[in-house]
Design a protein around this motif. Structure first.
Motif, PDB file in Angstrom:
ATOM      1  N   GLU A 186       3.752   1.714   2.782  1.00  0.00           N
ATOM      2  CA  GLU A 186       3.563   1.544   4.214  1.00  0.00           C
ATOM      3  C   GLU A 186       3.837   0.090   4.596  1.00  0.00           C
ATOM      4  O   GLU A 186       3.386  -0.836   3.922  1.00  0.00           O
ATOM      5  CB  GLU A 186       2.131   1.923   4.604  1.00  0.00           C
TER       6      GLU A 186
ATOM      7  N   SER B 131       0.961   5.403   0.162  1.00  0.00           N
ATOM      8  CA  SER B 131       0.155   6.561   0.558  1.00  0.00           C
ATOM      9  C   SER B 131      -0.199   7.386  -0.671  1.00  0.00           C
ATOM     10  O   SER B 131       0.676   7.702  -1.485  1.00  0.00           O
ATOM     11  CB  SER B 131       0.946   7.423   1.541  1.00  0.00           C
TER      12      SER B 131
ATOM     13  N   THR C  89      -0.788  10.430  -0.848  1.00  0.00           N
ATOM     14  CA  THR C  89      -0.184  11.768  -0.785  1.00  0.00           C
ATOM     15  C   THR C  89       1.326  11.721  -0.903  1.00  0.00           C
ATOM     16  O   THR C  89       1.926  12.495  -1.654  1.00  0.00           O
ATOM     17  CB  THR C  89      -0.586  12.472   0.518  1.00  0.00           C
ATOM     18  N   THR C  90       1.980  10.791  -0.165  1.00  0.00           N
ATOM     19  CA  THR C  90       3.453  10.753  -0.172  1.00  0.00           C
ATOM     20  C   THR C  90       4.025   9.740  -1.157  1.00  0.00           C
ATOM     21  O   THR C  90       5.217   9.812  -1.472  1.00  0.00           O
ATOM     22  CB  THR C  90       3.974  10.415   1.231  1.00  0.00           C
ATOM     23  N   ARG C  91       3.201   8.792  -1.590  1.00  0.00           N
ATOM     24  CA  ARG C  91       3.636   7.693  -2.471  1.00  0.00           C
ATOM     25  C   ARG C  91       4.592   6.731  -1.772  1.00  0.00           C
ATOM     26  O   ARG C  91       5.159   5.847  -2.399  1.00  0.00           O
ATOM     27  CB  ARG C  91       4.287   8.229  -3.763  1.00  0.00           C
ATOM     28  N   ARG C  92       4.760   6.880  -0.472  1.00  0.00           N
ATOM     29  CA  ARG C  92       5.650   5.993   0.284  1.00  0.00           C
ATOM     30  C   ARG C  92       4.906   4.709   0.636  1.00  0.00           C
ATOM     31  O   ARG C  92       3.752   4.742   1.071  1.00  0.00           O
ATOM     32  CB  ARG C  92       6.119   6.684   1.561  1.00  0.00           C
TER      33      ARG C  92
ATOM     34  N   TRP D 218       0.854  -1.190   0.000  1.00  0.00           N
ATOM     35  CA  TRP D 218       0.000   0.000   0.000  1.00  0.00           C
ATOM     36  C   TRP D 218       0.889   1.238   0.000  1.00  0.00           C
ATOM     37  O   TRP D 218       1.742   1.404   0.877  1.00  0.00           O
ATOM     38  CB  TRP D 218      -0.903   0.006   1.223  1.00  0.00           C
TER      39      TRP D 218
ATOM     40  N   ASN E 100      -2.581   2.359  -4.458  1.00  0.00           N
ATOM     41  CA  ASN E 100      -2.864   3.484  -3.561  1.00  0.00           C
ATOM     42  C   ASN E 100      -4.369   3.745  -3.441  1.00  0.00           C
ATOM     43  O   ASN E 100      -4.781   4.836  -3.073  1.00  0.00           O
ATOM     44  CB  ASN E 100      -2.139   4.753  -4.025  1.00  0.00           C
TER      45      ASN E 100
END
Length: 303
Positions: A202, A195, A197-200, A193, A224
């Motif tokens: 998780e 984020s 908003t951040t594309r990081r 998954w 996402n």
């Protein structure tokens, strides 16, 4: 023309799509309508409407201003009606944003009971994974899963949602069922998954006693969006984590298998967010109180 009258006039233009129709509805000369909107735009320093010979188009700024007008005018009407009747009767329209899953499983099944209790309240439900800007988009309240992270908003936490670690039955047949976190990290894959908003990406999270532990697994697919996350898990592409209420049916019928129940993921907060206001409208207050009741009946009361 005072500000309140100008707001009513502007709202009617947006709703009818015509200066002439709005003028007729409010029994005003067309010239008065044109002048009032020009003065309104000058005072706001923004173009609200784009006029052509055939139609009126609302600008982006105009859409945001319209949403605020509708909410403020409803508040005024509610107060005036309540004073005339000697009692505050919740009435008017609320714009609510929530995820499609919460709408389908938590809110909508109980709406007949809410409307029976408050027959003069109307709801405009928006369902999206996108984090809307409540103020700019004229939203009265939003129901958020996870940390809300909206600066300047008022938040009321109404539930703590248990989570579950799952994989499809097909995935378990092919890869086995890990008995502990060490086995989980030995050859298993996740649906990752990211984020929005951040594309990081998780990590998966687990509670070992009172300690939170993060585990990052390899995965061949990263998403996402909630529906894509679920679809990939159902297709056997890897392990995922969801609120338990979301997967209750899939777990009951065997399509999904719970993994590592002895080290469950941490609970997720469920929060109602709304813009700060000096006086909360009665319709918003009763709706939030109803959401608290509904969440307690489904997930238990907060301690």
């Amino acid at each position: 023309m005072d500000r309140l009258q100008a707001m009513r006039l502007y709202a009617r233009i947006v709703e009818t799509g015509s200066f002439t129709a709005a003028a007729d509805d409010l029994n005003l000369p067309r010239a008065t309508v044109t002048h009032a909107i020009r003065r309104l735009e000058e005072r706001l320093g923004a173009q609200l409407l784009q006029r052509t010979t055939r139609r009126v188009r609302v600008t982006r700024e105009g859409e945001a201003y319209y949403a605020h007008c509708v909410r403020l005018l409803a508040d005024v009407d509610e107060v005036e009606t309540s004073l005339r009747e000697g009692v505050i009767q919740p009435r008017g329209r609320l714009r609510v944003e929530l995820t499609s899953t919460l709408a389908r499983l938590l809110v909508i099944p109980a709406l007949p009971e809410f409307f029976a209790r408050f027959p003069q309240v109307e709801l405009d439900l928006g369902t999206t994974d996108r984090r809307v800007d409540l103020v700019r988009e004229g939203v009265d309240c939003a129901l958020r899963v996870g940390e809300p992270g909206d600066a300047g908003m008022v938040g009321r936490r109404i539930a703590a949602l248990p989570q579950v670690t799952i994989a499809s039955a097909d995935y378990v047949r092919r890869h086995g069922r890990p008995r502990n976190l060490a086995e989980l990290q030995d050859g298993h894959q996740a649906v990752n998954w990211a984020s929005p908003t951040t594309r990081r990406c998780e990590p998966l999270e687990f509670m070992v006693g009172r300690r939170r532990r993060e585990v990052t697994l390899p995965g061949r697919v990263t998403v996402n969006g909630a529906e894509a996350y679920l679809a990939c898990c159902c297709a056997g592409m890897g392990i995922a984590q969801f609120p338990r209420y979301r997967m209750a049916q899939e777990l009951a019928d065997g399509r999904m298998v719970e993994l590592l129940p002895q080290t469950p993921p941490p609970t997720l907060p469920l929060t109602v967010l709304y813009p700060p206001r000096r006086q909360m409208p009665a319709r918003l207050r009763v709706f939030i109180d109803w959401l608290v009741e509904r969440a307690a009946s489904q997930f238990g009361s907060l301690r």
